[in-house]
Design a protein around this motif. Structure first.
Motif, mmCIF file in Angstrom:
data_model
loop_
_atom_site.group_PDB
_atom_site.id
_atom_site.type_symbol
_atom_site.label_atom_id
_atom_site.label_comp_id
_atom_site.label_asym_id
_atom_site.label_seq_id
_atom_site.Cartn_x
_atom_site.Cartn_y
_atom_site.Cartn_z
ATOM 1 N N UNK A 124 16.009 -16.880 -15.780
ATOM 2 C CA UNK A 124 16.138 -15.850 -16.808
ATOM 3 C C UNK A 124 15.109 -16.037 -17.912
ATOM 4 N N UNK A 125 14.789 -17.296 -18.223
ATOM 5 C CA UNK A 125 13.843 -17.583 -19.307
ATOM 6 C C UNK A 125 12.441 -17.071 -18.976
ATOM 7 N N UNK A 126 12.099 -17.046 -17.676
ATOM 8 C CA UNK A 126 10.787 -16.501 -17.315
ATOM 9 C C UNK A 126 10.899 -15.044 -16.840
ATOM 10 N N UNK A 127 12.046 -14.435 -16.999
ATOM 11 C CA UNK A 127 12.336 -13.027 -16.733
ATOM 12 C C UNK A 127 12.533 -12.735 -15.241
ATOM 13 N N UNK A 128 11.441 -12.598 -14.449
ATOM 14 C CA UNK A 128 11.646 -12.253 -13.042
ATOM 15 C C UNK A 128 10.406 -12.601 -12.237
ATOM 16 N N UNK A 129 10.571 -12.774 -10.915
ATOM 17 C CA UNK A 129 9.402 -12.958 -10.060
ATOM 18 C C UNK A 129 8.660 -11.634 -9.886
ATOM 19 N N UNK A 130 7.395 -11.667 -9.464
ATOM 20 C CA UNK A 130 6.577 -10.448 -9.401
ATOM 21 C C UNK A 130 7.088 -9.430 -8.374
ATOM 22 N N UNK A 131 7.105 -8.179 -8.770
ATOM 23 C CA UNK A 131 7.715 -7.116 -7.969
ATOM 24 C C UNK A 131 6.943 -6.823 -6.688
ATOM 25 N N UNK A 132 5.637 -6.538 -6.799
ATOM 26 C CA UNK A 132 4.850 -6.203 -5.606
ATOM 27 C C UNK A 132 4.870 -7.344 -4.592
ATOM 28 N N UNK A 133 4.795 -8.570 -5.099
ATOM 29 C CA UNK A 133 4.772 -9.718 -4.189
ATOM 30 C C UNK A 133 6.089 -9.845 -3.430
ATOM 31 N N UNK A 134 7.205 -9.496 -4.069
ATOM 32 C CA UNK A 134 8.488 -9.507 -3.362
ATOM 33 C C UNK A 134 8.533 -8.429 -2.282
ATOM 34 N N UNK A 135 7.958 -7.286 -2.590
ATOM 35 C CA UNK A 135 7.897 -6.212 -1.591
ATOM 36 C C UNK A 135 7.131 -6.687 -0.351
ATOM 37 N N UNK A 136 5.989 -7.348 -0.598
ATOM 38 C CA UNK A 136 5.180 -7.856 0.516
ATOM 39 C C UNK A 136 5.923 -8.952 1.273
ATOM 40 N N UNK A 137 6.572 -9.857 0.525
ATOM 41 C CA UNK A 137 7.276 -10.971 1.160
ATOM 42 C C UNK A 137 8.460 -10.479 1.990
ATOM 43 N N UNK A 138 9.158 -9.469 1.494
ATOM 44 C CA UNK A 138 10.293 -8.912 2.246
ATOM 45 C C UNK A 138 9.808 -8.286 3.550
ATOM 46 N N UNK A 139 8.706 -7.574 3.493
ATOM 47 C CA UNK A 139 8.162 -6.960 4.712
ATOM 48 C C UNK A 139 7.672 -8.016 5.692
ATOM 49 N N UNK A 140 7.154 -9.132 5.163
ATOM 50 C CA UNK A 140 6.645 -10.197 6.029
ATOM 51 C C UNK A 140 7.740 -10.804 6.898
ATOM 52 N N UNK A 171 0.820 -1.218 0.000
ATOM 53 C CA UNK A 171 0.000 0.000 0.000
ATOM 54 C C UNK A 171 0.853 1.267 0.000
ATOM 55 N N UNK A 172 1.976 1.217 0.733
ATOM 56 C CA UNK A 172 2.799 2.408 0.930
ATOM 57 C C UNK A 172 4.007 2.466 -0.006
ATOM 58 N N UNK A 173 4.004 1.676 -1.054
ATOM 59 C CA UNK A 173 5.173 1.649 -1.941
ATOM 60 C C UNK A 173 5.410 3.027 -2.575
ATOM 61 N N UNK A 174 6.647 3.256 -2.989
ATOM 62 C CA UNK A 174 6.999 4.545 -3.605
ATOM 63 C C UNK A 174 7.484 4.370 -5.043
ATOM 64 N N UNK A 175 7.096 3.254 -5.664
ATOM 65 C CA UNK A 175 7.539 3.000 -7.039
ATOM 66 C C UNK A 175 6.845 3.949 -8.017
ATOM 67 N N UNK A 176 7.602 4.414 -8.991
ATOM 68 C CA UNK A 176 7.023 5.181 -10.098
ATOM 69 C C UNK A 176 6.807 4.288 -11.319
ATOM 70 N N UNK A 177 7.627 3.250 -11.427
ATOM 71 C CA UNK A 177 7.532 2.292 -12.529
ATOM 72 C C UNK A 177 7.516 0.888 -11.935
ATOM 73 N N UNK A 178 6.558 0.088 -12.351
ATOM 74 C CA UNK A 178 6.507 -1.302 -11.901
ATOM 75 C C UNK A 178 7.408 -2.125 -12.823
ATOM 76 N N UNK A 179 8.690 -2.160 -12.486
ATOM 77 C CA UNK A 179 9.706 -2.707 -13.384
ATOM 78 C C UNK A 179 10.022 -4.161 -13.054
ATOM 79 N N UNK A 180 10.760 -4.797 -13.983
ATOM 80 C CA UNK A 180 11.329 -6.106 -13.698
ATOM 81 C C UNK A 180 12.240 -6.009 -12.470
ATOM 82 N N UNK A 181 12.343 -7.115 -11.736
ATOM 83 C CA UNK A 181 13.420 -7.241 -10.762
ATOM 84 C C UNK A 181 14.485 -8.171 -11.361
ATOM 85 N N UNK A 182 15.518 -8.458 -10.604
ATOM 86 C CA UNK A 182 16.512 -9.422 -11.056
ATOM 87 C C UNK A 182 15.857 -10.784 -11.253
#
Length: 396
Positions: free
Chosen positions: A264-280, A54-65
């Motif tokens: 790499x073949x599937x590009x990257x895991x989902x960005x918002x979900x990683x943000x939530x998982x890191x906070x968890x 909810x409180x993210x500060x992203x301007x672009x929902x970009x790929x992660x590693x």
């Protein structure tokens, strides 16, 4: 008409989800359905995880590693280190759920027609992942009579062939709730080292261990660095099934380099979900203490109720939040359909998962069901009463 692939035809349906159309008929008939079929906890997701999105500060929902954000992997490594698993962020690849981690693992270690030995009953989707990967599942059967304990190591050894690449376990187990002992983990470790195999351990329920027991991770076992691959996920741990964030963990550098190519073949895991998982990961230990106490109460309520039903036999889970029950019916899938399509007790019914789909051996588990005790105790008591009356009517 173009033909469907043999692999697609062979892909098994999920025993957990295949009865949804029957449940929809029950909804249409205005029945209340208690869902015992799926491991979707009703425990609240940690507030910090929801707030982080909810409180993210992203301007672009970009790929992660491709292997997941570095900050998140560092924090996962710290979590494991706190749990006596000495790994670094380089030993971790973040995946789209534990499911993708399992697919990556099979893709890394097995070619078309290779074999993986799995104690059954096992998580039903292992059959699907194996089919998708061209891998042959070789089952070794655990039995309800001894609470689904690890079968004798001699039975595993008899099944090992030049095609065998790995042994796969789920610890604690889905669908049985069985928790492997330290001695059982040591026996498996000795076996895979003796035959130069991988051991893949699905440890997504590691936090849910009861009655004073302790979880023993294959990643904490000395001498297994080149053999051990761990599968993990936030889905059950933090009640975040919809986040679809898991990880593959191994100290085997060749395995990790190979898995990285799949990532790499599937590009990257989902960005918002990683943000939530890191906070968890900031969730205090008290959260798990309270959750475990809740699951122990639910387990005790369910098992006591099931044991009171004539003709029902049930394994006693020491972990996760599932049990396998044997019913006095010839075909549990037909009974499960009947429960939804033709039966109600006071305008209520239950949805269960037929256990046949958790086996690889044909015509096994036909009279068994898996129950997920993810509902509150009142709902579990009602579910047991519905099952009691349903069995009486079904068997008339």
């Amino acid at each position: 008409m173009p033909a469907i692939s043999e692999k697609g035809i062979a892909m098994p349906e999920s025993p957990i989800r295949k009865l949804v159309p029957y449940a929809e008929k029950a909804y249409a008939a205005k029945k209340t359905v208690y869902h015992l079929n799926i491991g979707q906890p009703d425990i609240k997701t940690p507030h910090a995880a929801m707030e982080a999105v909810t409180m993210h500060s992203l301007d672009v929902l970009a790929y992660t590693r491709s292997d997941g954000s570095e900050g998140y992997r560092n924090k996962i490594a710290s979590y494991y280190q706190k749990n006596t698993i000495e790994v670094t962020s380089k030993d971790i690849i973040v995946t789209t759920g534990g499911s993708e981690a399992l697919l990556f693992a099979m893709g890394c270690i097995a070619d078309q027609g290779d074999e993986i030995i799995i104690p059954e009953p096992f998580y039903a989707n292992y059959n699907g992942f194996a089919t998708a990967s061209g891998v042959t599942v070789v089952p070794v059967q655990s039995k309800i009579e001894n609470n689904f304990a690890l079968p004798p190591i001699s039975e595993f050894e008899q099944l090992i062939t030049p095609k065998t690449k790995a042994i796969l376990i789920c610890n604690p187990g889905n669908p049985t709730g069985y928790l492997y002992t330290k001695d059982e983990i040591n026996q498996l470790a000795d076996l895979v080292k003796k035959h130069d195999l991988f051991i893949v351990a699905d440890e997504v329920y590691r936090e849910f261990v009861y009655d004073g027991h302790q979880h023993y991770s294959i990643m904490a076992k000395n001498g297994l660095d080149q053999h051990a691959i761990m599968i993990d996920s936030v889905s059950k741990r933090y009640s975040m099934c919809g986040a679809r964030i898991g990880c593959l963990v191994s100290k085997n550098k060749e395995v990790m380099a190979t898995a990285m190519k799949f990532a790499q073949a599937r590009l990257s895991p989902p960005t918002f979900a990683q943000i939530a998982a890191e906070a968890a990961l900031l969730t205090p230990d008290s959260y798990f203490t309270e959750v475990n106490q809740e699951y122990v109460s639910r387990r005790n309520t369910l098992i006591k109720g099931l044991k009171s039903i004539k003709g029902v036999r049930v394994g006693i889970p020491n972990g996760a939040f599932y049990c396998v029950a044997e019913l006095p019916v010839d075909n549990a899938e037909e009974f499960a359909k009947w429960l939804l399509e033709s039966y109600d007790y006071k305008n209520e019914t239950i949805m269960v998962a037929p256990a046949q789909g958790f086996y690889s051996t044909p015509n096994t588990g036909l009279n068994q069901i898996r129950i997920a005790y993810v509902l509150n105790e009142d709902s579990l008591r009602k579910s047991v009463e519905i099952l009691r009356h349903a069995l009486e009517e079904y068997n008339k």
